[in-house]
Motif scaffolding. Sequence first.
Motif, PDB file in Angstrom:
ATOM      1  N   CYS A  77      -1.368  -7.082  -6.813  1.00  0.00           N
ATOM      2  CA  CYS A  77      -0.880  -5.697  -6.836  1.00  0.00           C
ATOM      3  C   CYS A  77       0.552  -5.631  -7.367  1.00  0.00           C
ATOM      4  CB  CYS A  77      -0.971  -5.068  -5.450  1.00  0.00           C
ATOM      5  SG  CYS A  77      -2.660  -4.763  -4.887  1.00  0.00           S
ATOM      6  N   LEU A  78       1.372  -6.597  -6.992  1.00  0.00           N
ATOM      7  CA  LEU A  78       2.746  -6.654  -7.503  1.00  0.00           C
ATOM      8  C   LEU A  78       2.752  -6.872  -9.015  1.00  0.00           C
ATOM      9  CD1 LEU A  78       4.173  -8.738  -4.585  1.00  0.00           C
ATOM     10  CD2 LEU A  78       5.258  -6.643  -5.419  1.00  0.00           C
ATOM     11  N   ALA A  79       1.900  -7.772  -9.492  1.00  0.00           N
ATOM     12  CA  ALA A  79       1.808  -8.008 -10.934  1.00  0.00           C
ATOM     13  C   ALA A  79       1.308  -6.754 -11.650  1.00  0.00           C
ATOM     14  CB  ALA A  79       0.891  -9.196 -11.214  1.00  0.00           C
ATOM     15  N   GLU A  80       0.352  -6.061 -11.055  1.00  0.00           N
ATOM     16  CA  GLU A  80      -0.159  -4.822 -11.633  1.00  0.00           C
ATOM     17  C   GLU A  80       0.949  -3.770 -11.692  1.00  0.00           C
ATOM     18  OE1 GLU A  80      -2.414  -1.698 -13.209  1.00  0.00           O
ATOM     19  OE2 GLU A  80      -2.644  -3.864 -13.321  1.00  0.00           O
ATOM     20  N   TYR A  81       1.735  -3.681 -10.640  1.00  0.00           N
ATOM     21  CA  TYR A  81       2.882  -2.764 -10.642  1.00  0.00           C
ATOM     22  C   TYR A  81       3.799  -3.092 -11.827  1.00  0.00           C
ATOM     23  CZ  TYR A  81       7.288  -0.582  -9.310  1.00  0.00           C
ATOM     24  OH  TYR A  81       8.450   0.156  -9.327  1.00  0.00           O
ATOM     25  N   GLY A  87      -3.363   7.123  -3.183  1.00  0.00           N
ATOM     26  CA  GLY A  87      -4.599   7.738  -2.711  1.00  0.00           C
ATOM     27  C   GLY A  87      -5.392   6.894  -1.732  1.00  0.00           C
ATOM     28  N   THR A  88      -4.805   5.785  -1.263  1.00  0.00           N
ATOM     29  CA  THR A  88      -5.493   4.922  -0.294  1.00  0.00           C
ATOM     30  C   THR A  88      -4.672   4.843   0.994  1.00  0.00           C
ATOM     31  OG1 THR A  88      -4.390   2.838  -0.857  1.00  0.00           O
ATOM     32  CG2 THR A  88      -6.272   3.482  -2.229  1.00  0.00           C
ATOM     33  N   ALA A  89      -5.165   4.065   1.937  1.00  0.00           N
ATOM     34  CA  ALA A  89      -4.444   3.860   3.202  1.00  0.00           C
ATOM     35  C   ALA A  89      -3.217   2.961   3.019  1.00  0.00           C
ATOM     36  CB  ALA A  89      -5.376   3.242   4.236  1.00  0.00           C
ATOM     37  N   LYS A  90      -3.088   2.325   1.859  1.00  0.00           N
ATOM     38  CA  LYS A  90      -1.964   1.455   1.508  1.00  0.00           C
ATOM     39  C   LYS A  90      -1.805   0.279   2.476  1.00  0.00           C
ATOM     40  CE  LYS A  90       0.564   5.139  -0.815  1.00  0.00           C
ATOM     41  NZ  LYS A  90      -0.464   6.165  -0.693  1.00  0.00           N
ATOM     42  N   ASP A  91      -2.929  -0.250   2.964  1.00  0.00           N
ATOM     43  CA  ASP A  91      -2.893  -1.391   3.877  1.00  0.00           C
ATOM     44  C   ASP A  91      -3.474  -2.627   3.192  1.00  0.00           C
ATOM     45  OD1 ASP A  91      -5.605  -0.818   3.811  1.00  0.00           O
ATOM     46  OD2 ASP A  91      -5.736  -0.204   5.902  1.00  0.00           O
ATOM     47  N   LYS A  92      -3.623  -3.713   3.942  1.00  0.00           N
ATOM     48  CA  LYS A  92      -4.135  -4.974   3.379  1.00  0.00           C
ATOM     49  C   LYS A  92      -5.542  -4.806   2.807  1.00  0.00           C
ATOM     50  CE  LYS A  92      -0.589  -7.554   4.426  1.00  0.00           C
ATOM     51  NZ  LYS A  92       0.295  -8.077   3.400  1.00  0.00           N
ATOM     52  N   GLN A 112       6.878  -0.432  -0.266  1.00  0.00           N
ATOM     53  CA  GLN A 112       6.638   1.005  -0.380  1.00  0.00           C
ATOM     54  C   GLN A 112       6.548   1.438  -1.842  1.00  0.00           C
ATOM     55  OE1 GLN A 112       9.151  -0.399   1.373  1.00  0.00           O
ATOM     56  NE2 GLN A 112       8.613   0.035   3.498  1.00  0.00           N
ATOM     57  N   ALA A 113       7.401   0.858  -2.705  1.00  0.00           N
ATOM     58  CA  ALA A 113       7.425   1.247  -4.125  1.00  0.00           C
ATOM     59  C   ALA A 113       6.141   0.829  -4.839  1.00  0.00           C
ATOM     60  CB  ALA A 113       8.645   0.649  -4.818  1.00  0.00           C
ATOM     61  N   TRP A 114       5.715  -0.437  -4.682  1.00  0.00           N
ATOM     62  CA  TRP A 114       4.519  -0.862  -5.412  1.00  0.00           C
ATOM     63  C   TRP A 114       3.254  -0.236  -4.845  1.00  0.00           C
ATOM     64  CZ3 TRP A 114       0.528  -3.448  -3.170  1.00  0.00           C
ATOM     65  CH2 TRP A 114       0.771  -4.310  -2.098  1.00  0.00           C
ATOM     66  N   LYS A 115       3.221  -0.047  -3.528  1.00  0.00           N
ATOM     67  CA  LYS A 115       2.028   0.568  -2.928  1.00  0.00           C
ATOM     68  C   LYS A 115       1.881   2.024  -3.355  1.00  0.00           C
ATOM     69  CE  LYS A 115       1.710  -2.451   1.071  1.00  0.00           C
ATOM     70  NZ  LYS A 115       1.736  -2.552   2.542  1.00  0.00           N
ATOM     71  N   LYS A 116       2.998   2.720  -3.515  1.00  0.00           N
ATOM     72  CA  LYS A 116       2.955   4.124  -3.950  1.00  0.00           C
ATOM     73  C   LYS A 116       2.312   4.243  -5.333  1.00  0.00           C
ATOM     74  CE  LYS A 116       5.999   8.066  -4.751  1.00  0.00           C
ATOM     75  NZ  LYS A 116       7.382   8.546  -4.739  1.00  0.00           N
ATOM     76  N   VAL A 117       2.567   3.271  -6.184  1.00  0.00           N
ATOM     77  CA  VAL A 117       2.038   3.302  -7.549  1.00  0.00           C
ATOM     78  C   VAL A 117       0.624   2.719  -7.617  1.00  0.00           C
ATOM     79  CG1 VAL A 117       2.353   2.363  -9.882  1.00  0.00           C
ATOM     80  CG2 VAL A 117       4.320   3.230  -8.607  1.00  0.00           C
TER      81      VAL A 117
END
Length: 157
Positions: free
Chosen positions: A142-146, A104-109, A95-100
């Motif tokens: 995405c985790l690395a980008e976070y 603005g997206t569906a936050k899915d795969k 939830q934390a990394w997807k929020k960042v």
Amino acid sequence: MIVGIDPGQTGGIAYIDTASGASHAVPMPLMGKEIDGHELANALRGRSIDAVIIEKVHAMPKQGVSSTFKFGMGFGLVIGVCEALGIPYRLITPQAWKKVVLAGTAKDKDAAATFVRRAYPSIDLAPGRKSKPHDGMADAVCLAEYGRQQLKLEVTA
């Protein structure tokens, strides 16, 4: 360098060099059907890593006892390798990394794969003969980008 790790058999490892912007991702190394701790250590050893961002995972409802145990062992192995190599790591919830990263997206795969294609077009999310993007690799990027964004905030603060 920031490393993102999506733990699990279908996970991935991603590297973002904060100085040059170079990036790379690979599927989680396996030996049979289990995470290969030796290869994971080799993938991390000898690199100038500022931090490893590991997805903080947990058992899912109605998941079998055996698969939950196996999943937990893989998660623990990833943390153990970082500890043994003396590499700093942070556990971050999806939830934390997807929020960042996926704001603005569906936050899915699909959103994760789309983000990687747009932000890091040199990363091949379908290595070998795969036709579909590798979800674990996309999440690892995405985790690395976070981690890259958070490190940048810490440095400027």
